[in-house]
Enzyme design. Structure first.
Site, short mmCIF file in Angstrom:
data_model
loop_
_atom_site.label_atom_id
_atom_site.label_comp_id
_atom_site.label_asym_id
_atom_site.label_seq_id
_atom_site.Cartn_x
_atom_site.Cartn_y
_atom_site.Cartn_z
N ARG A 126 46.99 56.47 32.11
CA ARG A 126 46.38 55.15 32.23
C ARG A 126 45.20 55.15 33.19
O ARG A 126 45.15 55.96 34.11
CB ARG A 126 47.42 54.12 32.66
CG ARG A 126 48.18 54.47 33.93
CD ARG A 126 49.59 53.85 33.85
NE ARG A 126 50.34 53.95 35.09
CZ ARG A 126 50.99 55.04 35.47
NH1 ARG A 126 50.94 56.14 34.75
NH2 ARG A 126 51.68 55.04 36.59
N CYS A 135 34.50 37.87 41.97
CA CYS A 135 35.76 37.15 41.99
C CYS A 135 35.45 35.67 42.16
O CYS A 135 34.41 35.31 42.68
CB CYS A 135 36.62 37.61 43.15
SG CYS A 135 37.38 39.20 42.85
C1 LIG Z 1 48.08 50.72 40.22
C2 LIG Z 1 47.23 51.61 39.48
C3 LIG Z 1 47.48 51.90 38.14
C4 LIG Z 1 48.64 51.28 37.39
O1 LIG Z 1 49.84 51.71 37.88
P1 LIG Z 1 51.19 51.12 37.31
O2 LIG Z 1 52.21 51.65 38.24
O3 LIG Z 1 51.30 51.64 35.92
O4 LIG Z 1 51.08 49.62 37.32
C5 LIG Z 1 46.64 52.76 37.49
N1 LIG Z 1 45.60 53.36 38.11
C6 LIG Z 1 45.35 53.12 39.42
C7 LIG Z 1 44.19 53.80 40.06
C8 LIG Z 1 46.15 52.24 40.14
O5 LIG Z 1 45.88 52.00 41.42
#
Ligand SMILES: *Cc1c(COP(=O)(O)O)cnc(C)c1O
Ligand code: SF4
Length: 439
Positions: A126, A135
């Site tokens: 991700r 904002c």
């Molecule tokens: C928080 C974050 C995410 C998402 O993390 P989850 O635990 O899946 O919510 C993805 N990339 C970065 C850089 C983050 O800080």
């Protein structure tokens, strides 16, 4: 509520004598009339600062600009404003100018994990996609304090296209988090286009939006916006309530619209000294959130950005809060308490300890009441004995569903088929001696 309505009427007139309550509910009007000057704040709230106070406030705002929506300002209770959670989160505090050695402009090293401008790719599957640098309000406890307000802009389309291309060309990305700034500062049309482009990428399974609009400008959640978002499902949205006082008639309406559109809602709170560092207060907050179909997702330890000294609590405060939530209220009302690792290690969950001891046959556990109990482990347990070959395995994960498996971190140590037996930090003197010896 009636109370707020007359407050809203009064403020609308003070801001613009020709405006009406329907202007008040127009998010663009709210943005145009955001409070950016200390003098405007004084006129609108009736709070007055001494010359000396004003001087140090001006200095603070010179470094970290001010921006408060009229709606959020209307929630400040003037009689005890110094302790007011809305005031503390939105209005400048000269203590923001205190800088400590360990504080950083970019404590999470988001820039270092950025393959193209606007993308932070830290986790395997991700990415964070910063599509707005603006904002509707500048939270005083913002991690990206140094960026927000600095250069007030919405990245040009070609930067967004670069980000989209990176996602297109990186097939392991299955989850895209639209972040900022606040992505809902973009127009419906622009967002619609970005979401549409993301949806054309076959490996993008979910899109998440991180937005504080339901809290600081709930009128942004219009019927048109949710109709548009619905077209791009699955879309999730995480918002950012920190205090029960932020849950108002208007914010509830915004949450209802989003939830009715089938958008799963989460909440990320930040633990803030003087604002929400209390177990009873946090319990009230999470219970109110679930009543409004919002799942408490994370509770963040305040990080090491500059200007946040006065907001930080010890980690023990967060553990104390979790201790009073786990078991005491609905499981889905309990957020995961995390510390975002300085230097870019990502979020690290922290919990009270429930596992007290362990032998080959038994574990000893304690519950939320302090009951100490044992769990007898099975005498005969046949581990599936994974060799990484899902096709031959008795567990019926059809191979089509099985992603190619690359063990990462501790997974490597636990697996039977990876030969790694230890993870060793680089850059220790001992390792340097070894490297030297090899050559
Ligand atoms: C928080 C974050 C995410 C998402 O993390 P989850 O635990 O899946 O919510 C993805 N990339 C970065 C850089 C983050 O800080
Ligand atoms: S429980 Fe204690 S700390 Fe929390 S709000 Fe009440 S009095 Fe304050």
């Amino acid at each position: 509520m009636e109370n707020y309505r007359s407050r809203h009427d009064e403020l609308t007139k003070k801001i613009d004598s020709d405006a009406t309550i329907s202007n008040w509910r127009d998010w663009q009007w709210q943005l145009r009339n955001s409070i950016k000057k200390i003098s405007t704040f004084e006129t609108l709230t009736g709070i007055h600062f001494s010359d000396e106070e004003r001087k140090s406030l001006e200095e603070t705002v010179g470094k970290f600009p001010l921006s408060i929506t009229p709606y959020y300002l209307s929630l400040i209770q003037v009689d005890d404003y110094q302790n007011d959670p809305i005031f503390l989160q939105s209005f400048a505090d000269p203590r923001e100018l205190i800088v400590q050695d360990w504080e950083k402009e970019d404590p999470l090293s988001e820039d270092e994990d950025s393959p193209v401008p606007g993308i932070t790719h830290r986790y395997p599957d991700r990415v964070l996609f910063h599509i707005s640098n603006v904002c509707s309000m500048y939270c005083r406890h913002c991690t990206r304090k140094r960026k927000v307000g600095d250069v007030d802009y919405i990245p040009a389309k070609d930067q967004v296209i670069q980000g989209l291309d990176y996602i297109k060309n990186t097939p392991q990305v299955r989850d895209v988090l639209l972040s900022g700034g606040d992505p809902l500062m973009l127009s419906d049309q622009y967002l619609d286009w970005i979401l549409g482009e993301l949806r054309k990428i076959p490996h993008v399974e979910v899109v998440r939006i991180g937005s504080r609009m339901p809290v600081v400008l709930p009128y942004r959640i219009t019927d048109e916006l949710v109709e548009m978002l619905k077209k791009h499902h699955p879309v999730w949205l995480n918002t950012h309530f920190n205090h029960p006082r932020e849950i108002t008639h208007s914010s509830r309406k915004a949450l209802t619209k989003l939830a009715d559109a089938g958008i799963p809602l989460g909440n990320q709170s930040v633990l803030l000294a003087g604002v929400n560092d209390c177990p009873r207060l946090m319990k009230t907050l999470v219970q109110k959130l679930v009543r409004n179909r919002v799942r408490p997702y994370y509770l963040y330890q305040c990080d090491l950005s500059e200007g946040l000294t006065h907001f930080r609590t010890p980690v023990g405060k967060g553990i104390e809060i979790l201790e009073s939530l786990i078991g005491h209220t609905s499981g889905f009302a309990v957020p995961t308490y995390v510390i975002d690792a300085p230097g870019g290690g990502g979020k690290i969950p922290v919990m009270p300890n429930y596992l007290l001891s362990w032998s080959p046959h038994k574990v000893i556990l304690r519950n939320y009441e302090g009951v100490i109990t044992t769990y007898q482990e099975p005498e005969h347990y046949q581990d599936p004995g994974c060799d990484g070959d899902c096709e031959r395995c008795t567990l019926q994960l059809k191979f089509d569903d099985a992603e190619e498996f690359n063990a990462v971190g501790l997974e490597k140590l636990l697996s039977n088929w990876d030969e790694t037996t230890s993870l060793t930090p680089e850059n220790t003197e001992r390792m340097e001696r070894r490297d030297g010896g090899d050559q």
